[in-house]
Write a protein that holds these residues in place. Sequence first.
Motif, mmCIF file in Angstrom:
data_model
loop_
_atom_site.group_PDB
_atom_site.id
_atom_site.type_symbol
_atom_site.label_atom_id
_atom_site.label_comp_id
_atom_site.label_asym_id
_atom_site.label_seq_id
_atom_site.Cartn_x
_atom_site.Cartn_y
_atom_site.Cartn_z
ATOM 1 N N ALA A 1 7.324 -42.958 -51.057
ATOM 2 C CA ALA A 1 6.732 -42.020 -52.712
ATOM 3 C C ALA A 1 6.241 -43.270 -53.810
ATOM 4 C CB ALA A 1 8.049 -41.637 -52.632
ATOM 5 N N LYS A 2 5.554 -43.069 -54.220
ATOM 6 C CA LYS A 2 5.323 -43.910 -55.714
ATOM 7 C C LYS A 2 5.646 -43.660 -56.811
ATOM 8 C CE LYS A 2 0.604 -42.906 -55.685
ATOM 9 N NZ LYS A 2 -0.560 -43.090 -55.624
ATOM 10 N N VAL A 3 5.031 -44.155 -57.600
ATOM 11 C CA VAL A 3 5.286 -43.282 -58.931
ATOM 12 C C VAL A 3 4.243 -44.555 -60.206
ATOM 13 C CG1 VAL A 3 6.148 -43.840 -61.001
ATOM 14 C CG2 VAL A 3 7.493 -43.543 -59.231
ATOM 15 N N THR A 4 3.402 -43.749 -60.901
ATOM 16 C CA THR A 4 2.233 -45.180 -62.058
ATOM 17 C C THR A 4 2.837 -44.253 -63.420
ATOM 18 O OG1 THR A 4 0.654 -44.082 -59.662
ATOM 19 C CG2 THR A 4 -0.530 -45.048 -62.089
ATOM 20 N N LEU A 5 2.960 -46.233 -63.237
ATOM 21 C CA LEU A 5 3.168 -46.157 -64.907
ATOM 22 C C LEU A 5 2.591 -46.607 -66.103
ATOM 23 C CD1 LEU A 5 6.624 -48.138 -64.303
ATOM 24 C CD2 LEU A 5 6.588 -45.202 -64.616
ATOM 25 N N ARG A 6 2.270 -46.270 -67.039
ATOM 26 C CA ARG A 6 1.233 -46.278 -68.161
ATOM 27 C C ARG A 6 1.768 -45.436 -69.298
ATOM 28 N NH1 ARG A 6 -2.253 -43.552 -64.582
ATOM 29 N NH2 ARG A 6 -3.691 -44.266 -63.532
ATOM 30 N N GLY A 7 1.180 -46.867 -70.255
ATOM 31 C CA GLY A 7 1.791 -46.691 -71.929
ATOM 32 C C GLY A 7 3.050 -47.738 -71.897
ATOM 33 N N PRO A 8 3.939 -47.008 -72.865
ATOM 34 C CA PRO A 8 5.305 -47.071 -73.677
ATOM 35 C C PRO A 8 6.320 -47.827 -71.759
ATOM 36 C CG PRO A 8 4.869 -45.519 -74.562
ATOM 37 C CD PRO A 8 3.382 -45.407 -73.781
ATOM 38 N N ARG A 9 6.688 -45.993 -71.412
ATOM 39 C CA ARG A 9 6.688 -46.118 -70.196
ATOM 40 C C ARG A 9 6.875 -47.690 -69.198
ATOM 41 N NH1 ARG A 9 7.502 -40.279 -67.656
ATOM 42 N NH2 ARG A 9 9.015 -40.443 -69.563
ATOM 43 N N MET A 10 5.526 -48.126 -69.128
ATOM 44 C CA MET A 10 5.122 -49.515 -68.122
ATOM 45 C C MET A 10 5.294 -50.005 -69.148
ATOM 46 S SD MET A 10 0.859 -50.408 -67.382
ATOM 47 C CE MET A 10 1.131 -50.966 -69.873
ATOM 48 N N TYR A 11 5.310 -50.509 -70.236
ATOM 49 C CA TYR A 11 6.113 -51.925 -70.964
ATOM 50 C C TYR A 11 7.270 -51.525 -70.350
ATOM 51 C CZ TYR A 11 1.018 -53.107 -72.378
ATOM 52 O OH TYR A 11 0.384 -53.728 -72.548
ATOM 53 N N GLU A 12 8.342 -50.557 -71.205
ATOM 54 C CA GLU A 12 9.511 -50.486 -70.902
ATOM 55 C C GLU A 12 9.698 -51.422 -69.829
ATOM 56 O OE1 GLU A 12 13.420 -49.301 -70.431
ATOM 57 O OE2 GLU A 12 11.806 -47.722 -68.966
ATOM 58 N N PHE A 13 9.468 -50.902 -68.445
ATOM 59 C CA PHE A 13 9.671 -51.101 -67.576
ATOM 60 C C PHE A 13 9.941 -52.697 -66.824
ATOM 61 C CE2 PHE A 13 8.898 -51.637 -62.637
ATOM 62 C CZ PHE A 13 9.593 -51.247 -62.019
ATOM 63 N N LEU A 14 8.118 -53.145 -67.401
ATOM 64 C CA LEU A 14 7.776 -54.076 -67.181
ATOM 65 C C LEU A 14 8.927 -55.662 -67.358
ATOM 66 C CD1 LEU A 14 4.400 -54.722 -67.288
ATOM 67 C CD2 LEU A 14 5.528 -55.539 -65.505
ATOM 68 N N GLU A 15 8.579 -55.250 -68.619
ATOM 69 C CA GLU A 15 10.544 -55.616 -69.220
ATOM 70 C C GLU A 15 11.832 -55.655 -68.906
ATOM 71 O OE1 GLU A 15 12.484 -56.122 -74.450
ATOM 72 O OE2 GLU A 15 10.974 -53.882 -73.518
ATOM 73 N N ARG A 16 12.049 -54.711 -67.855
ATOM 74 C CA ARG A 16 13.149 -54.570 -67.585
ATOM 75 C C ARG A 16 13.293 -55.406 -65.759
ATOM 76 N NH1 ARG A 16 14.405 -50.391 -65.222
ATOM 77 N NH2 ARG A 16 12.734 -48.927 -65.757
ATOM 78 N N LEU A 17 12.117 -55.581 -65.689
ATOM 79 C CA LEU A 17 11.616 -56.182 -64.572
ATOM 80 C C LEU A 17 11.785 -57.964 -64.804
ATOM 81 C CD1 LEU A 17 10.849 -55.680 -61.351
ATOM 82 C CD2 LEU A 17 8.693 -56.504 -62.226
#
Length: 195
Positions: A88-104
């Motif tokens: 499975a894969k998930v492609t994140l863009r926009g605010p959700r991408m930045y939110e995930f990067l911040e948590r990572l």
Amino acid sequence: MAVELYTFYKDRVIPSMQEKHGYKNVNQIPKVVKVVVNSCVNANTDVKQGLEDVKNELALITGQKPAETRSKKSIANFKLRQYQPIGAKVTLRGPRMYEFLERLIKTALPRIRDFRGVSTRAFDGNGNYTLGVPDQSIFPEVELDKIKRNIGFDVTIVTTATTNAEAKSLLSELGMPFTDKAKRPPQKKAEETPA
């Protein structure tokens, strides 16, 4: 609601990158385009149940429903058939991408045992960075009691940078903890005290 990492990118990273690399136009400054989180199911275990577990964990970690990935061709030695669901894969863009990067960057990576930073060798030559995460338990969203199996996954950060140096500079400014062994001063040996 603006994501904190995106605000930080606009306020701090853009001026810093412009000063460091001498960009004449703001649009030349590299930025993160998307983040792809990808995981594969071990073929030897129960594939259907494993695939469901992977999908649930990725949905929990990223906050987005994952897409199924299928095999491109049959490989007899791996007991793999063409178009069989394998991950499975998930492609994140926009605010959700930045939110995930911040948590990572701020929460998940420092929770890895004996963490000394991420490798600087994982760039692909075109400004993209791939990071392997061995275990999903580093994310605080995952409840340790409910983990049925360890799921490793890859996090690919796709940027508009054209070289590895630009991409590394961008990710460093965003807070990615790289291990730079060349820049570290040599450690002094502790002096032995006579007994």
